[in-house]
Write a protein that holds these residues in place. Structure first.
Motif, PDB file in Angstrom:
ATOM      1  N   ALA A 227       0.850  -1.185   0.000  1.00 55.13           N
ATOM      2  CA  ALA A 227       0.000   0.000   0.000  1.00 55.13           C
ATOM      3  C   ALA A 227       0.890   1.241   0.000  1.00 55.13           C
ATOM      4  O   ALA A 227       2.069   1.169   0.376  1.00 55.13           O
ATOM      5  CB  ALA A 227      -0.909  -0.001   1.233  1.00 55.13           C
ATOM      6  N   HIS A 230       2.056   6.645   2.654  1.00 55.95           N
ATOM      7  CA  HIS A 230       1.292   7.594   3.473  1.00 55.95           C
ATOM      8  C   HIS A 230       0.072   6.928   4.088  1.00 55.95           C
ATOM      9  O   HIS A 230      -0.353   7.291   5.187  1.00 55.95           O
ATOM     10  CB  HIS A 230       0.890   8.826   2.652  1.00 55.95           C
ATOM     11  N   LYS A 231      -0.479   5.908   3.430  1.00 60.91           N
ATOM     12  CA  LYS A 231      -1.602   5.186   4.006  1.00 60.91           C
ATOM     13  C   LYS A 231      -1.140   4.223   5.087  1.00 60.91           C
ATOM     14  O   LYS A 231      -1.818   4.034   6.099  1.00 60.91           O
ATOM     15  CB  LYS A 231      -2.361   4.441   2.914  1.00 60.91           C
ATOM     16  N   GLN A 232       0.025   3.609   4.880  1.00 63.26           N
ATOM     17  CA  GLN A 232       0.557   2.714   5.909  1.00 63.26           C
ATOM     18  C   GLN A 232       0.844   3.471   7.200  1.00 63.26           C
ATOM     19  O   GLN A 232       0.658   2.930   8.300  1.00 63.26           O
ATOM     20  CB  GLN A 232       1.835   2.033   5.408  1.00 63.26           C
ATOM     21  N   GLN A 233       1.314   4.709   7.082  1.00 64.81           N
ATOM     22  CA  GLN A 233       1.641   5.499   8.266  1.00 64.81           C
ATOM     23  C   GLN A 233       0.412   5.870   9.078  1.00 64.81           C
ATOM     24  O   GLN A 233       0.514   6.236  10.253  1.00 64.81           O
ATOM     25  CB  GLN A 233       2.401   6.756   7.842  1.00 64.81           C
ATOM     26  N   GLN A 234      -0.773   5.752   8.478  1.00 64.73           N
ATOM     27  CA  GLN A 234      -2.013   6.060   9.177  1.00 64.73           C
ATOM     28  C   GLN A 234      -2.574   4.840   9.931  1.00 64.73           C
ATOM     29  O   GLN A 234      -3.525   4.970  10.698  1.00 64.73           O
ATOM     30  CB  GLN A 234      -3.064   6.560   8.178  1.00 64.73           C
ATOM     31  N   ALA A 235      -1.981   3.679   9.698  1.00 62.50           N
ATOM     32  CA  ALA A 235      -2.471   2.464  10.337  1.00 62.50           C
ATOM     33  C   ALA A 235      -2.200   2.493  11.844  1.00 62.50           C
ATOM     34  O   ALA A 235      -1.302   3.189  12.324  1.00 62.50           O
ATOM     35  CB  ALA A 235      -1.806   1.241   9.719  1.00 62.50           C
TER      36      ALA A 235
END
Length: 362
Positions: A227, A230-235
């Protein structure tokens, strides 16, 4: 013109487990308790972690553990690191995506030049790695190979409990933390000339991924390319370890039955020929009940169940390190004798894989 025939024989085993063992009472302080009947099913009473359990700081690296196990195996074999031609390593938890962890092991052992291969897998990976190495040795490409399985799983556990009230930790996260340990195990394989009609060294092997149409039973998600970053950092967690305990209980009996049948056939052996079966992450009594419930109490299992060697209660589930850790313990405690036919079998739930090998103990 006659060509030399080589067999790949184990001439040394070694282990590395970091620090003092961590028992279940210590894990309970960090994550809270689990019911006694579940603890009995997990089977693990102690494990070793490469982290400081309280702070989460890393005290050693994956490749350091792997190099420690390799050095111990070389010492038992009476060989120097410079005699190693090939290193094949399995891990699902390397320090970096690149370079491969095996190259750091090579560096730590002080080997300037040798062939290196890394297998990205869990429990089944070590046997896969051993099969790759023995192929090179049997055809005479190399003389001496190190085969290593090493895992650093505890860093994935820290986000489950650090800074969290144990009473608020989900039971499924507690189960994962109670189950897994870190460590490394290694063997030294040596190519020796063999008479064509004499059965020595590795007798046979079998590998299979049975989950081509199934969802993974275990996943480590995060920190890769699945993914956008930037989306992984929101997990919630950068890295997340997911285990499908329910499906594992249902499907593993079928994997054991299939793997035993295939491996014995590939080795041209009967179950009665096996002196010791190293299946390090399963209690023989528990597996018997599971197989019976599934209607899979085969003649092969009944002939082998009293020959199982396991050490999960002492080290936890250790992925790629599981088979070599158990094999080294069996060798050091005298459970294997020269001439014994030994079976190595690893079941991996990630995508429902197994890998097995039989060999004559030298």
């Amino acid at each position: 013109m006659a060509t030399n025939v080589f067999s790949a024989r184990i001439v040394g085993t070694g282990s590395y487990l970091h620090g003092e063992a961590i028992d279940n009472k210590q894990v309970e302080v960090l994550l809270g308790p689990v019911p006694e009947d579940i603890l009995e099913g997990i089977q693990v009473k102690q494990r070793h972690w490469m982290i400081d359990p309280e702070t989460g700081e890393h005290l050693v690296t994956n490749s350091e553990m792997a190099a420690g196990a390799a050095a111990a195996a070389l010492e038992r074999a009476g060989l120097e690191p410079g005699e190693v031609d090939l290193i094949v390593m399995s891990t699902a938890s390397p320090e970096h995506l690149l370079p491969p962890a095996v190259t750091y092991v090579q560096q730590r052992l002080g080997i300037e030049e040798c062939a290196t291969i890394e297998v990205r897998s869990g429990c089944a990976g070590f046997v896969e790695a051993a099969d790759i190495a023995r192929g090179y040795l049997e055809r005479g490409a190399f003389r001496t190979a190190l085969v290593i399985g090493s895992e650093a799983i505890s860093p994935l556990l820290v986000p489950m409990y650090r800074g969290i009230d144990p009473e608020r930790i989900r039971m499924r996260d507690r189960l994962v933390a109670y189950t897994f340990g870190d460590g490394a195990g290694a063997i030294v394989l040596r190519a020796e000339e063999a008479e064509p009609e004499t059965r020595t060294g590795v007798l046979g092997s079998s590998i299979l991924t049975m989950g081509g149409a199934k969802k993974p039973g275990m996943q480590v998600i995060g920190g890769s390319t699945h993914a956008p970053q930037h989306k992984q950092q929101q997990a919630k967690r950068l890295l997340d370890l997911k285990v499908d305990v329910v499906e594992s209980g249902k499907y593993i009996p079928h994997m054991i039955t299939r793997s035993l049948r295939d491996l014995l056939r590939a080795s041209d052996l009967a179950a009665e020929d096996i002196a010791l079966w190293v299946v390090p992450e399963g209690n023989a009594g528990y597996m018997t009940s599971e197989l019976e419930a599934a209607g899979l109490l085969t003649d092969e299992w009944l002939a082998l169940r009293d020959k199982v060697y396991e050490n999960i209660e002492r080290v936890g589930a250790t992925g790629s390190a599981a088979v070599p850790l158990a094999l080294d313990e069996a060798a050091r405690t005298g459970r294997i004798r020269s001439g014994d036919k030994v079976m190595l079998l690893a079941i991996e739930t990630s995508k429902w894989k197994y890998a097995g090998m039989t060999l004559v103990w030298a």
